[in-house]
Design an enzyme around this catalytic site. Sequence first.
Site, PDB file in Angstrom:
ATOM      1  N   ARG A 279       0.859  -1.183   0.000  1.00  0.00           N
ATOM      2  CA  ARG A 279       0.000   0.000   0.000  1.00  0.00           C
ATOM      3  C   ARG A 279       0.894   1.232   0.000  1.00  0.00           C
ATOM      4  O   ARG A 279       1.441   1.622   1.031  1.00  0.00           O
ATOM      5  CB  ARG A 279      -0.901  -0.027   1.238  1.00  0.00           C
ATOM      6  CG  ARG A 279      -2.047   0.978   1.184  1.00  0.00           C
ATOM      7  CD  ARG A 279      -2.699   1.098   2.560  1.00  0.00           C
ATOM      8  NE  ARG A 279      -1.853   1.871   3.454  1.00  0.00           N
ATOM      9  CZ  ARG A 279      -1.763   1.678   4.771  1.00  0.00           C
ATOM     10  NH1 ARG A 279      -2.430   0.700   5.340  1.00  0.00           N
ATOM     11  NH2 ARG A 279      -0.991   2.443   5.507  1.00  0.00           N
ATOM     12  N   HIS A 283      -3.924   4.271   4.458  1.00  0.00           N
ATOM     13  CA  HIS A 283      -5.038   3.332   4.472  1.00  0.00           C
ATOM     14  C   HIS A 283      -6.286   3.992   3.884  1.00  0.00           C
ATOM     15  O   HIS A 283      -6.945   3.447   3.010  1.00  0.00           O
ATOM     16  CB  HIS A 283      -5.311   2.866   5.903  1.00  0.00           C
ATOM     17  CG  HIS A 283      -6.540   2.034   6.052  1.00  0.00           C
ATOM     18  ND1 HIS A 283      -6.637   0.761   5.545  1.00  0.00           N
ATOM     19  CD2 HIS A 283      -7.729   2.292   6.644  1.00  0.00           C
ATOM     20  CE1 HIS A 283      -7.834   0.266   5.809  1.00  0.00           C
ATOM     21  NE2 HIS A 283      -8.523   1.176   6.474  1.00  0.00           N
ATOM     22  N   TYR A 292       3.681   5.275  11.555  1.00  0.00           N
ATOM     23  CA  TYR A 292       3.975   3.884  11.894  1.00  0.00           C
ATOM     24  C   TYR A 292       4.866   3.151  10.892  1.00  0.00           C
ATOM     25  O   TYR A 292       5.179   1.983  11.089  1.00  0.00           O
ATOM     26  CB  TYR A 292       2.665   3.096  12.079  1.00  0.00           C
ATOM     27  CG  TYR A 292       1.695   3.179  10.919  1.00  0.00           C
ATOM     28  CD1 TYR A 292       1.837   2.356   9.805  1.00  0.00           C
ATOM     29  CD2 TYR A 292       0.622   4.070  10.947  1.00  0.00           C
ATOM     30  CE1 TYR A 292       0.947   2.427   8.748  1.00  0.00           C
ATOM     31  CE2 TYR A 292      -0.276   4.137   9.891  1.00  0.00           C
ATOM     32  CZ  TYR A 292      -0.108   3.311   8.788  1.00  0.00           C
ATOM     33  OH  TYR A 292      -0.990   3.385   7.746  1.00  0.00           O
TER      34      TYR A 292
END
Length: 388
Positions: A279, A283, A292
């Site tokens: 990805r 998100h 993160y």
Amino acid sequence: MTVESTAARKPRRSSKRVSAAKKPQSSEPQLVQLLTPEGERVEHPEYESYVSDLSAESLRGLYRDMVLTRRFDAEATALQRQGELGLWASLLGQEAAQIGSGRALRDDDYVFPTYREHGVAWCRGVDPTNLLGMFRGVNHGGWDPTVNNFHLYTIVIGSQTLHATGYAMGVAKDGADSAVIAYFGDGASSQGDVAESFTFSAVYNAPVVFFCQNNQWAISEPTEKQTRVPLYQRAQGFGFPGVRVDGNDVLACLAVTRWALERARRGEGPTLVEAFTYRMGAHTTSDDPTKYRHDDERAAWEAKDPILRLRTYLENEILDKGEVEGFFASLEEESDQLAKRVREAVRAMPDPDDMAMFDHVYADGHALVDEERAQFAAYQASFAEEGK
């Protein structure tokens, strides 16, 4: 705005193909690959035949699909940032997994997507502007699922695998030779619904393909915190095959999905396909991946960009020198036109009736809903009073 990276590469026309069996071992996960990140075509003993029919026109078509899907996705992200959409779930980096698997489908196959399968929707002929109504809050999905055999987007994580399994069981009972495909992510693979789907599909030999796009992150949760084994190996415990494919290789995704769909149509039951991809973006537009994960991780995956690798292959092996510039320039112009159409369509969408959400909660009405409707109407009216 460019549709994809145009990093300069020297042409190296050659008809040589490297056998996958002779490729040097690396630290990368073992997976099915037909096109390397450098744009080099390699053969695979099991899946080569499933793409042997691809012509130069077909390869150009796959490239066009990925480029236009990426441009649409980028435009939708920009529209959200401008306040035109409430939310957007980007597919950036997952174009090969979606276009490859989407182009493997027959018209009579049925698709159960999540909320990120914009490329699959493109392959099924769903107008891209219809995907945006839900994210603008004007409808619950702007298309008829029966027209394109493409179900409405599913927000509840993993539930569509149960829907797909039940539908596939029905297809089998009807005696049809079509197949069903269910899309979900690595995060959804931890849901109980997915495990139940695996159980029922195996026991009833349902003609369904479970297509897991493992993009490495379930929002901020890395894959290694969800499983001790590669995701495709979970299928063994349920009694059906699983295979891991290079999710950034459109040819491999096409070949493996064709193989799995043919298994289903022959009555051989379900298959789990794990498309190992990444990805590239957040998100959703409400997420901040810099909190993160590290930039160097994304940089490593940018070198495996699915669009760039197919472009390199087209330039070096497929396109004649005289048609290279014209093909890419024409596609750039087409992507600009698509972006313009998307912007205009979104801004022309009418605002929904604010009170309509109360109308169909209960068939015969309900006192609590009536109370909530009155409260909300008073709340809305307060803004008009403040503006006087």
